[in-house]
Write a protein that holds these residues in place. Structure first.
Motif, PDB file in Angstrom:
ATOM      1  N   MET A  90       0.823  -1.204   0.000  1.00 36.34           N
ATOM      2  CA  MET A  90       0.000   0.000   0.000  1.00 36.34           C
ATOM      3  C   MET A  90       0.859   1.256   0.000  1.00 36.34           C
ATOM      4  O   MET A  90       0.534   2.244  -0.682  1.00 36.34           O
ATOM      5  CB  MET A  90      -0.958  -0.008   1.199  1.00 36.34           C
ATOM      6  N   GLU A  91       1.942   1.224   0.756  1.00 38.12           N
ATOM      7  CA  GLU A  91       2.856   2.373   0.774  1.00 38.12           C
ATOM      8  C   GLU A  91       3.424   2.623  -0.618  1.00 38.12           C
ATOM      9  O   GLU A  91       3.499   3.773  -1.089  1.00 38.12           O
ATOM     10  CB  GLU A  91       3.978   2.131   1.784  1.00 38.12           C
ATOM     11  N   GLU A  97       3.574   5.672  -5.776  1.00 34.17           N
ATOM     12  CA  GLU A  97       3.502   5.651  -7.236  1.00 34.17           C
ATOM     13  C   GLU A  97       2.353   6.502  -7.761  1.00 34.17           C
ATOM     14  O   GLU A  97       2.468   7.124  -8.832  1.00 34.17           O
ATOM     15  CB  GLU A  97       3.347   4.207  -7.722  1.00 34.17           C
ATOM     16  N   GLU A  98       1.251   6.542  -7.029  1.00 38.41           N
ATOM     17  CA  GLU A  98       0.068   7.261  -7.482  1.00 38.41           C
ATOM     18  C   GLU A  98       0.033   8.710  -6.997  1.00 38.41           C
ATOM     19  O   GLU A  98      -0.895   9.455  -7.329  1.00 38.41           O
ATOM     20  CB  GLU A  98      -1.211   6.537  -7.000  1.00 38.41           C
ATOM     21  N   ALA A 142     -12.668  11.674  -1.109  1.00 42.43           N
ATOM     22  CA  ALA A 142     -11.418  10.909  -1.015  1.00 42.43           C
ATOM     23  C   ALA A 142     -11.557   9.495  -1.563  1.00 42.43           C
ATOM     24  O   ALA A 142     -10.549   8.796  -1.757  1.00 42.43           O
ATOM     25  CB  ALA A 142     -10.952  10.846   0.438  1.00 42.43           C
ATOM     26  N   GLU A 143     -12.783   9.094  -1.825  1.00 39.69           N
ATOM     27  CA  GLU A 143     -13.058   7.706  -2.214  1.00 39.69           C
ATOM     28  C   GLU A 143     -12.266   7.239  -3.434  1.00 39.69           C
ATOM     29  O   GLU A 143     -11.766   6.105  -3.448  1.00 39.69           O
ATOM     30  CB  GLU A 143     -14.554   7.537  -2.464  1.00 39.69           C
ATOM     31  N   PRO A 144     -12.090   8.055  -4.486  1.00 35.33           N
ATOM     32  CA  PRO A 144     -11.309   7.572  -5.638  1.00 35.33           C
ATOM     33  C   PRO A 144      -9.886   7.165  -5.265  1.00 35.33           C
ATOM     34  O   PRO A 144      -9.349   6.197  -5.822  1.00 35.33           O
ATOM     35  CB  PRO A 144     -11.329   8.770  -6.595  1.00 35.33           C
ATOM     36  N   LYS A 180      -8.503   3.331  -5.623  1.00 39.14           N
ATOM     37  CA  LYS A 180      -7.308   3.030  -6.416  1.00 39.14           C
ATOM     38  C   LYS A 180      -6.323   2.185  -5.627  1.00 39.14           C
ATOM     39  O   LYS A 180      -5.766   1.203  -6.141  1.00 39.14           O
ATOM     40  CB  LYS A 180      -6.651   4.335  -6.861  1.00 39.14           C
ATOM     41  N   VAL A 181      -6.113   2.541  -4.351  1.00 36.62           N
ATOM     42  CA  VAL A 181      -5.164   1.803  -3.518  1.00 36.62           C
ATOM     43  C   VAL A 181      -5.651   0.386  -3.278  1.00 36.62           C
ATOM     44  O   VAL A 181      -4.895  -0.596  -3.462  1.00 36.62           O
ATOM     45  CB  VAL A 181      -4.940   2.529  -2.178  1.00 36.62           C
TER      46      VAL A 181
END
Length: 277
Positions: free
Chosen positions: A173-174, A179-180, A262-264, A268-269
Motif C-alpha cells: 500500500m505504501e 507511485e500514485e 477521497a473515495e477515488p 485506487k489503492v
C-alpha cells in the motif's frame, strides 16, 4: 454468554448460502467497506450482489453511508467478496455479530482481508482526505470479540497481536500511494465505542496514547482476522481533524462528503492491492 454452538451454525449457514450463490471460483480476498466508501464495488467485474437480509443470521447495517450488500466478482484476476457496509458496537450489536463477516470469509477460504473506514485525524501532519495506512491499533471499545468460549478449530485461545496488520500488504500500500502520488501516512488507529464524537480532553488523551486517528470500527474485525490466521490490511480516510485546541463542530454529512471526495484515492489503492493478491 455467547451460545457458541448457535453462533457456529450461524457462521457456517451464512457461508454455505454465499457459496451457493457464487457462480465462479472461490474468493481469495475480502473487503469490508466503511462509511461512504462503497464505490469499490463498481470496480468488481461480473458482480453478484446479495443483500444482507438474504444471508441467514446477518445483522442489518443502520449506519449512514452503509448500504448492506455483499458483492462477489473479480478485481483483475483476483476473485473477491466486498461487504458494502459494516456493523458497529454503537448500533447495539455484540462484537460477535460485528465480526460475523470475518468469520464467514474465513469459512469461504479467504486468506487476505482489507478493511476500510472513515476516521478523525489526531496527528497534526494530516489534512482532510488523507489516507492512514494502519500498522497498529488501540482497542478502546471496552470489549473484545474473542471473549467467551473459544472454537479451537477457528483459532488459538490466546492469539498473539504483536503484528495484527500484515507487513507485506502494508508495504504494498505504501508503494502504491507513492507511485500514485497519494498523500498517506502509516500509523496507529484507535477505536472507541461511539456514537458520539470525542471531547477535546478525550482527543488530547488519545494523542498522548500514540494514536494517529480515531474511529468506531476496524479493531474488532482485525482481532478476529488475526484469530483466524488471515492476512489483514487496514486503511482509513481522514474525514475530519481532531486537534483539541482548534476543535470545531462537525456533522455526519460533512464527514460523508469528505469520504466521498477521497473515495477515488482509496478505491485506487485497494484495487491495486487486491489485484496483487
Amino acid at each position: 454468554m455467547l451460545d457458541i454452538e448457535s453462533y457456529q451454525k450461524q457462521v457456517i449457514g451464512a457461508a454455505d448460502l454465499i457459496r451457493g450463490k457464487i457462480d465462479g471460483p472461490a474468493p481469495r480476498a475480502g473487503v469490508i467497506l466503511g462509511s461512504g466508501l462503497g464505490a469499490l464495488v463498481n470496480e468488481i467485474e461480473g458482480s453478484i450482489a446479495i443483500p444482507y437480509e438474504e444471508i441467514p443470521g446477518f445483522p442489518v447495517s443502520t449506519a449512514p453511508g452503509h448500504s448492506g450488500t455483499l458483492n462477489y466478482g473479480r478485481i483483475g484476476d483476483t476473485p473477491v467478496v466486498a461487504f458494502e457496509g459494516r456493523f458497529h458496537f454503537y448500533e447495539g450489536y455484540s462484537l460477535a455479530e460485528i465480526t460475523l463477516p470475518v468469520r464467514v470469509m474465513a469459512r469461504l477460504g479467504i486468506e487476505t482481508v482489507v478493511i476500510s473506514s472513515a476516521s478523525g485525524g489526531l496527528n497534526r501532519e494530516f489534512e482532510k482526505g488523507d489516507l492512514l495506512l494502519i500498522d497498529d491499533h488501540i482497542n478502546m471499545i471496552g470489549d473484545n470479540p474473542l471473549r467467551g468460549p473459544n472454537i479451537d478449530d477457528w483459532g488459538d485461545r490466546f492469539p498473539d497481536m504483536c503484528a495484527p496488520y500484515d507487513a507485506d500488504l502494508l508495504r504494498k500500500m505504501e508503494e502504491i500511494c507513492q507511485e500514485e502520488g497519494i498523500r498517506a501516512r502509516t500509523g496507529v488507529y484507535v477505536a472507541l465505542a461511539g456514537p458520539c464524537l470525542e471531547t477535546r480532553a478525550e482527543y488530547r488523551m488519545l494523542g498522548m496514547l500514540g494514536a494517529d486517528c480515531v474511529g468506531m470500527s476496524t479493531c474488532p474485525e482485525v482481532i478476529v482476522g488475526v484469530h483466524e490466521g488471515l492476512k489483514m490490511a487496514g486503511v482509513s480516510v481522514v474525514t475530519d481533524l481532531c486537534f483539541p485546541d482548534e476543535l470545531e463542530p462537525v456533522s455526519v454529512e460533512e464527514i460523508l462528503q469528505v469520504a466521498a471526495e477521497a473515495e477515488p484515492k482509496l478505491t485506487k489503492v485497494v484495487r491495486r492491492l487486491l489485484e496483487s493478491c
